[in-house]
Design an enzyme around this catalytic site. Structure first.
Site, PDB file in Angstrom:
ATOM      1  N   ASP A 115      41.014  12.636  46.534  1.00 50.89           N
ATOM      2  CA  ASP A 115      40.241  13.346  45.512  1.00 50.89           C
ATOM      3  C   ASP A 115      39.338  14.339  46.243  1.00 50.89           C
ATOM      4  O   ASP A 115      38.282  13.968  46.754  1.00 50.89           O
ATOM      5  CB  ASP A 115      39.411  12.363  44.688  1.00 50.89           C
ATOM      6  CG  ASP A 115      38.575  13.057  43.613  1.00 50.89           C
ATOM      7  OD1 ASP A 115      38.647  14.298  43.501  1.00 50.89           O
ATOM      8  OD2 ASP A 115      37.823  12.364  42.903  1.00 50.89           O
ATOM      9  N   LYS A 166      45.253  32.915  45.340  1.00 47.94           N
ATOM     10  CA  LYS A 166      44.756  33.688  44.217  1.00 47.94           C
ATOM     11  C   LYS A 166      45.381  33.120  42.941  1.00 47.94           C
ATOM     12  O   LYS A 166      46.464  32.558  42.998  1.00 47.94           O
ATOM     13  CB  LYS A 166      45.117  35.161  44.396  1.00 47.94           C
ATOM     14  CG  LYS A 166      44.440  35.764  45.640  1.00 47.94           C
ATOM     15  CD  LYS A 166      44.591  37.252  45.684  1.00 47.94           C
ATOM     16  CE  LYS A 166      43.637  37.915  44.706  1.00 47.94           C
ATOM     17  NZ  LYS A 166      43.858  39.368  44.620  1.00 47.94           N
ATOM     18  N   HIS A 196      50.396  36.290  48.640  1.00 49.85           N
ATOM     19  CA  HIS A 196      51.759  36.220  49.159  1.00 49.85           C
ATOM     20  C   HIS A 196      52.601  37.410  48.730  1.00 49.85           C
ATOM     21  O   HIS A 196      53.618  37.713  49.343  1.00 49.85           O
ATOM     22  CB  HIS A 196      52.430  34.921  48.702  1.00 49.85           C
ATOM     23  CG  HIS A 196      52.667  34.870  47.223  1.00 49.85           C
ATOM     24  ND1 HIS A 196      51.713  34.433  46.322  1.00 49.85           N
ATOM     25  CD2 HIS A 196      53.743  35.202  46.477  1.00 49.85           C
ATOM     26  CE1 HIS A 196      52.199  34.503  45.100  1.00 49.85           C
ATOM     27  NE2 HIS A 196      53.425  34.956  45.171  1.00 49.85           N
ATOM     28  N   LYS A 200      53.644  41.141  55.039  1.00 48.25           N
ATOM     29  CA  LYS A 200      53.359  42.130  56.072  1.00 48.25           C
ATOM     30  C   LYS A 200      54.420  43.226  56.094  1.00 48.25           C
ATOM     31  O   LYS A 200      54.103  44.400  56.260  1.00 48.25           O
ATOM     32  CB  LYS A 200      53.267  41.449  57.435  1.00 48.25           C
ATOM     33  CG  LYS A 200      52.917  42.403  58.572  1.00 48.25           C
ATOM     34  CD  LYS A 200      52.664  41.675  59.878  1.00 48.25           C
ATOM     35  CE  LYS A 200      51.353  40.960  59.870  1.00 48.25           C
ATOM     36  NZ  LYS A 200      51.010  40.388  61.197  1.00 48.25           N
ATOM     37  N   GLU A 234      59.776  39.867  35.455  1.00 47.49           N
ATOM     38  CA  GLU A 234      60.560  38.703  35.863  1.00 47.49           C
ATOM     39  C   GLU A 234      61.490  38.268  34.744  1.00 47.49           C
ATOM     40  O   GLU A 234      61.150  38.380  33.559  1.00 47.49           O
ATOM     41  CB  GLU A 234      59.635  37.538  36.214  1.00 47.49           C
ATOM     42  CG  GLU A 234      58.672  37.800  37.356  1.00 47.49           C
ATOM     43  CD  GLU A 234      57.819  36.582  37.634  1.00 47.49           C
ATOM     44  OE1 GLU A 234      58.222  35.752  38.460  1.00 47.49           O
ATOM     45  OE2 GLU A 234      56.744  36.465  37.018  1.00 47.49           O
ATOM     46  N   ASP A 253      47.238  36.474  36.253  1.00 46.55           N
ATOM     47  CA  ASP A 253      48.185  35.899  37.203  1.00 46.55           C
ATOM     48  C   ASP A 253      48.793  36.948  38.122  1.00 46.55           C
ATOM     49  O   ASP A 253      48.955  36.696  39.324  1.00 46.55           O
ATOM     50  CB  ASP A 253      49.301  35.177  36.440  1.00 46.55           C
ATOM     51  CG  ASP A 253      50.299  34.501  37.369  1.00 46.55           C
ATOM     52  OD1 ASP A 253      49.857  33.741  38.252  1.00 46.55           O
ATOM     53  OD2 ASP A 253      51.504  34.746  37.223  1.00 46.55           O
ATOM     54  N   HIS A 258      47.578  40.544  42.182  1.00 48.07           N
ATOM     55  CA  HIS A 258      48.512  41.178  43.103  1.00 48.07           C
ATOM     56  C   HIS A 258      48.667  42.688  42.926  1.00 48.07           C
ATOM     57  O   HIS A 258      48.596  43.440  43.896  1.00 48.07           O
ATOM     58  CB  HIS A 258      49.883  40.514  42.971  1.00 48.07           C
ATOM     59  CG  HIS A 258      49.864  39.036  43.131  1.00 48.07           C
ATOM     60  ND1 HIS A 258      49.394  38.410  44.267  1.00 48.07           N
ATOM     61  CD2 HIS A 258      50.232  38.039  42.287  1.00 48.07           C
ATOM     62  CE1 HIS A 258      49.493  37.094  44.126  1.00 48.07           C
ATOM     63  NE2 HIS A 258      49.993  36.841  42.936  1.00 48.07           N
ATOM     64  N   LYS A 356      56.927  38.069  31.914  1.00 48.03           N
ATOM     65  CA  LYS A 356      57.923  37.021  32.087  1.00 48.03           C
ATOM     66  C   LYS A 356      58.979  37.077  30.983  1.00 48.03           C
ATOM     67  O   LYS A 356      58.765  37.695  29.939  1.00 48.03           O
ATOM     68  CB  LYS A 356      57.252  35.637  32.065  1.00 48.03           C
ATOM     69  CG  LYS A 356      56.439  35.326  33.321  1.00 48.03           C
ATOM     70  CD  LYS A 356      55.961  33.888  33.305  1.00 48.03           C
ATOM     71  CE  LYS A 356      55.322  33.510  34.634  1.00 48.03           C
ATOM     72  NZ  LYS A 356      56.277  33.547  35.751  1.00 48.03           N
TER      73      LYS A 356
END
Length: 499
Positions: A115, A166, A196, A200, A234, A253, A258, A356
């Protein structure tokens, strides 16, 4: 006499932007232990562990100890099954050194029930690990905040690094409060707020394209560019993630987390060097200039999907998905128009869209140039604006241009020049972890930038919550709501851009 403007000491030494002497001289040691909080969750099994496995399969970060922790009471067999499943694909392509590391991970990785919000519990878990330790918070934002509040600086082994997913916080105020808590525990360089989406390879491909080609920079401004659009459509629906997604929605989201960063990289001025300070300074400057103007009924749109079909899958109405509370009014498709208060970009709309359960995947930035000021009489055919498309996974480049012929040499025809951009050998989360384990914060989100992203979207979220912008609908498997320009087929007749 002119006016002299001075800075206060606080402004000069803001912890978000000006590193201390200790931070500038910090020399990271290789991480010896990785503690994953929320290890029994979907993120760890679906993305984080496979990314880690691919990274270790290259032979990098030999000897890393990995411990999972979660609220669920998992047995040793349950954890072993997760680790084995997540590393199976990576084993097939592993180097000899990498195979040895993956085999060791399978044998030695352990899980414990924990926890993280209970006083002393996380500190106790950290005390059992070999330092330096990287702590990955694969947790909902509100749990991450409670876990950090339960820690004291003395609880952290030397060289500890925090890795936070995030969305960072749930509002500008909560992000600022979390930053304050983190700064009381660790210096900024040891805090990795990960995105993510910004691998890079993707970031450096955009920077290389922009700043290594002299023909682009002179036209990369309001005089020559009509608009810039960033899409992340998506074909996936909820896929069992209602517990998180129904409290977030597409604006929080994806756009807040992003796409605003993609905007900043597309719009930023050239940094002096590709180091974390210069690059993140330029990103921060763009986001401080970003605004979504009122009225929000004209500059923003929201929608959610109804029942439909995507390929061979029947998708239920969003409000019928397990775990969804229809009263929340969560959007599954969001679109906003961002403007930048800057000399370079004044008047240029940046349109960000993500959703989505759409009929086609579309992950790209589209730069639309202004039409030529004069087309000589005699040419026939349609003279379309030039468009530059930058695809994200796969990383590709497409330039739409008008050329003569074939057939009638005076007839203009649209052709597309294609190029594949260099890709990394790692998965997105492997790139994130590689930076963390190496102590490289280049692609981590700086504290002030995380707050700026919330500042941009928070007025829109408030307006949506107040019902000022209607909720449109679209059938699952369609391109989006009828009447949205971004839901129409592209100019060449296809249903979407780069998938």
């Amino acid at each position: 006499m002119g006016t002299v403007t001075t800075q206060t000491a606080d402004e000069k030494n803001s912890p978000s932007t000006a590193p201390s002497i200790a931070e500038r001289n910090w020399s990271p040691q290789p991480v010896r232990s990785l503690l994953i909080l929320g290890a029994s969750g979907d993120l760890t099994g679906r993305l984080l562990f496979p990314g880690l496995a691919r990274l270790l399969a290259t032979g990098r970060h030999a000897g890393l100890s990995v411990t999972g922790a979660g609220a669920e009471d998992w047995s040793e067999d349950q954890w072993s099954e997760r680790v084995h499943k997540a590393t199976e694909d990576a084993l097939a392509d592993a180097t000899p050194e990498g195979r040895e590391e993956l085999d060791r991970l399978r044998r030695e990785s352990r899980y414990e029930q924990l926890d993280v919000t209970a006083p002393g519990e996380l500190a106790r878990a950290l005390g059992k690990l070999e330092a330096p330790v990287a702590v990955y918070f694969a947790l909902p934002p509100h749990i991450t905040e409670k876990a950090c509040d339960a820690l004291a600086p003395g609880d952290l082994p030397p060289g500890t690094r925090f890795v936070l997913e995030k969305p960072f916080g749930t509002s500008e105020a909560s992000a600022a409060a979390l930053n304050e808590t983190l700064r009381s525990l660790l210096p900024e360089q040891q805090i990795h707020r990960v995105d993510h989406f910004l691998g890079k390879g993707t970031v450096l491909n955009i920077l290389g394209l922009r700043f290594a080609n002299n023909f682009l920079e002179p036209v990369w401004n309001r005089d020559h560019i009509e608009k810039i659009e960033v899409f992340f459509d998506e074909d996936l629906a909820l896929e069992g993630r209602a517990g998180y997604y129904d409290r977030a929605g597409a604006l929080r989201d994806m756009i807040q987390s992003h796409l605003l960063h993609i905007l900043a990289i597309l719009a930023m001025d050239a940094p002096a060097k590709l180091n974390e300070r210069d690059l993140r300074d330029q990103i921060s400057a763009v986001l401080r200039a970003a605004r979504i103007e009122e009225p929000f009924a004209e500059t923003t749109r929201r929608a959610r999907y109804t029942a439909g079909r995507i390929g061979d899958r029947e998708v239920p109405d969003y409000t019928s998905e397990p775990g969804v509370d229809p009263s929340r009014g969560t959007e599954t498709l969001a679109e906003v128009t961002v403007t930048l208060a800057s000399w370079r970009w004044a008047g240029v709309p940046f349109i960000l869209r993500s959703g989505k359960a759409l009929g086609a995947k579309r992950k790209e930035a589209v730069i639309t140039f202004k039409p030529v000021p004069h087309l000589p009489e005699g040419f026939i055919g349609v003279d379309e604006p030039n468009r530059l498309r930058i695809g994200f996974g796969p990383d590709v480049l497409q330039l739409d241009v008008d050329v003569n012929g074939p057939g009638d040499i005076l007839s203009l025809n649209r052709v597309t020049l294609n190029a594949e951009l260099n890709a990394t050998d790692l998965l997105p989360y492997g790139e994130v972890l590689d930076g963390v384990l190496n102590g490289d914060p280049l692609l981590s989100v700086r504290g002030d930038t995380a707050e700026s992203c919330w500042r941009v979207v928070e007025p829109v979220l408030n307006a949506w919550a107040a019902g000022e912008v209607p909720m449109d609908t679209y059938p699952a498997g369609s391109l989006g709501p009828t009447g949205w320009a971004t839901s129409s087929p592209t100019e060449d007749g296809t249903t979407a851009g780069i998938a």
